[in-house]
Design a protein around this motif. Structure first.
Motif, PDB file in Angstrom:
ATOM      1  N   GLU A 180     -27.119   9.643 112.437  1.00  0.00           N
ATOM      2  CA  GLU A 180     -27.952   8.690 113.117  1.00  0.00           C
ATOM      3  C   GLU A 180     -27.183   7.298 111.600  1.00  0.00           C
ATOM      4  O   GLU A 180     -27.189   6.327 112.099  1.00  0.00           O
ATOM      5  N   ARG A 264     -37.393   7.111 119.461  1.00  0.00           N
ATOM      6  CA  ARG A 264     -35.830   8.336 120.526  1.00  0.00           C
ATOM      7  C   ARG A 264     -35.234   8.719 118.790  1.00  0.00           C
ATOM      8  O   ARG A 264     -34.492   7.604 118.291  1.00  0.00           O
ATOM      9  N   TYR A 266     -32.011  11.383 117.025  1.00  0.00           N
ATOM     10  CA  TYR A 266     -30.674  12.123 117.260  1.00  0.00           C
ATOM     11  C   TYR A 266     -30.103  12.106 116.305  1.00  0.00           C
ATOM     12  O   TYR A 266     -29.657  12.368 115.220  1.00  0.00           O
ATOM     13  N   GLY A 271     -25.457  13.853 120.751  1.00  0.00           N
ATOM     14  CA  GLY A 271     -26.846  12.529 121.796  1.00  0.00           C
ATOM     15  C   GLY A 271     -26.379  11.265 121.594  1.00  0.00           C
ATOM     16  O   GLY A 271     -26.210  10.463 121.588  1.00  0.00           O
ATOM     17  N   LEU A 272     -25.250  10.872 120.355  1.00  0.00           N
ATOM     18  CA  LEU A 272     -25.324   9.953 119.711  1.00  0.00           C
ATOM     19  C   LEU A 272     -23.562   9.170 120.665  1.00  0.00           C
ATOM     20  O   LEU A 272     -23.784   8.245 121.217  1.00  0.00           O
TER      21      LEU A 272
END
Length: 383
Positions: A180, A264, A266, A271-272
């Motif tokens: 992230e 949320r 990640y 997911g990103l």
């Protein structure tokens, strides 16, 4: 002059133009304070929620606990959840004594031509406006947002002071994990590059943008555009909504928020990657030519400069330095080390890969997948 030198010069000139002619997108500045109104309008909020058990309780509780002087009600639209989202929303409101200000609806089956979120918002807005016809603003927000106590108060005050028809906040996204920290600040940077906030605020410019997690809109503006029906199939629904409101003559504004956050998270790259790929090709109007142009432009502007610099190109070094300087205010606002600013080319390569994958997926009929739904379906017969 060799080809590498020309490429370095082109990249440097591109960054010179971006830094001086693109609405100051790279600057991070807090908006000036505005006076509070004597009378606070009622706000009716709507949250579309599909399998949001992990965060819906905290979202409902934080929103209904807001330090907002006017009346605030909330409609949660349960979009065929299988994890008890509706029950958790009710329990959260009851736990803080706000059960009378919450309505939970079940979304009808999704018809063709509608994106799931838009269908849920359509019904939520209808219910909210029928129950609270005197509401002065509607707040469209997501099920994974932790609302800061004073956020709504600030946004409403600004909307009234500046006579805004749509006011949006890009909430602070999580940077808890290494991935992230690498990807999320760049997401904010690229968004502001595409939609310079100063241009969004300027009524004379067509640029319009909003962040779907937090959109305050006047009911009259919804009437101008015939409601969210106008963007029923939109994948990039937030910017589409801002666009139709601005084209109808409305005043639009978007700002960063650092107190209201997204819950949320990640923890890995997958997911990103999906977050980017879900809407990247829609952003390019599903055009192979625009995709090819994007690949060329991102390579020239973001990826080539450090490669050229490492091979001894002065132009490449200067372009990389300009890029780093432009990205540094965003990196600093996220509280990250300066080294992250110099790493933007590597992050841009990640974004470019996800963008290409977005185009490939769309042409294979699997574009825009979100929670089991294909939201960006390629029409039959279209290539």
């Amino acid at each position: 002059m060799k080809a590498a030198a020309w490429a370095g010069l082109a990249g440097l000139l591109a960054w010179g133009w971006l830094l001086t002619q693109r609405g100051g997108f790279w600057r991070i500045e807090a908006p000036a304070p505005v006076p509070e109104p004597e009378i606070w309008p009622e706000v009716a909020a709507v949250i579309p929620a599909r399998d949001e058990a992990e965060g819906i309780g905290a979202t409902v509780a934080s929103l209904l606990s807001s330090d907002y002087p006017g009346r605030l009600t909330l409609v949660v639209v349960d979009d065929h959840s299988s994890d008890g989202t509706a029950a958790l929303a009710r329990a959260a409101a009851e736990a803080i004594g706000a059960g009378d200000r919450l309505t939970v609806l079940a979304a009808p089956d999704l018809p063709p031509g509608w994106a799931g979120k838009m269908w849920a918002l359509h019904h939520g807005l209808a219910a909210a406006r029928a129950a609270r016809p005197e509401a002065g603003f509607m707040l469209l927000t997501d099920a994974d947002i932790s609302h800061a106590p004073g956020e709504l108060r600030q946004v409403v005050a600004r909307a009234l002071a500046e006579r805004l028809d749509l006011a949006s906040r890009m909430v602070r996204l999580s940077t808890a994990s290494w991935w992230e920290r690498a990807v999320i600040p760049a997401f904010v940077f690229f968004f502001r590059m595409l939609y310079p906030f100063a241009w969004v605020r300027d009524p004379a410019r067509p640029t319009a943008a909003a962040a779907g997690g937090y959109v305050l809109i006047r009911p009259q503006a919804l009437d101008w555009i015939a409601g969210v029906d106008a963007i029923r199939g939109a994948v990039i629904d937030d910017c589409s909504l801002a666009g139709v409101v601005k084209r109808a003559g409305g005043r639009v504004r978007i700002d960063l928020s650092w107190d209201t956050t997204s819950s949320r998270t990640y923890w890995g790259p997958s997911g990103l990657w999906r977050m980017i790929a879900r809407s990247a090709y829609a952003q390019l109007n599903h055009s192979p030519l625009l995709l090819a142009g994007t690949v060329l432009a991102m390579t020239l502007v973001f990826i080539a400069p450090p490669l050229l610099a490492l091979s001894g190109s002065l132009f490449g070094l200067l372009a990389w330095a300009a890029m780093t300087a432009a990205y540094w205010p965003t990196v600093r606002r996220f509280g990250l080390a300066p080294a992250w600013a110099a790493a933007l080319p590597a992050v841009a390569l990640f974004y470019l890969g996800a963008t290409v994958q977005s185009g490939v997926s769309w042409h294979r009929g699997r574009g825009g997948v979100w929670k089991g739904r294909v939201q960006d379906q390629r029409p039959e017969g279209k290539r």
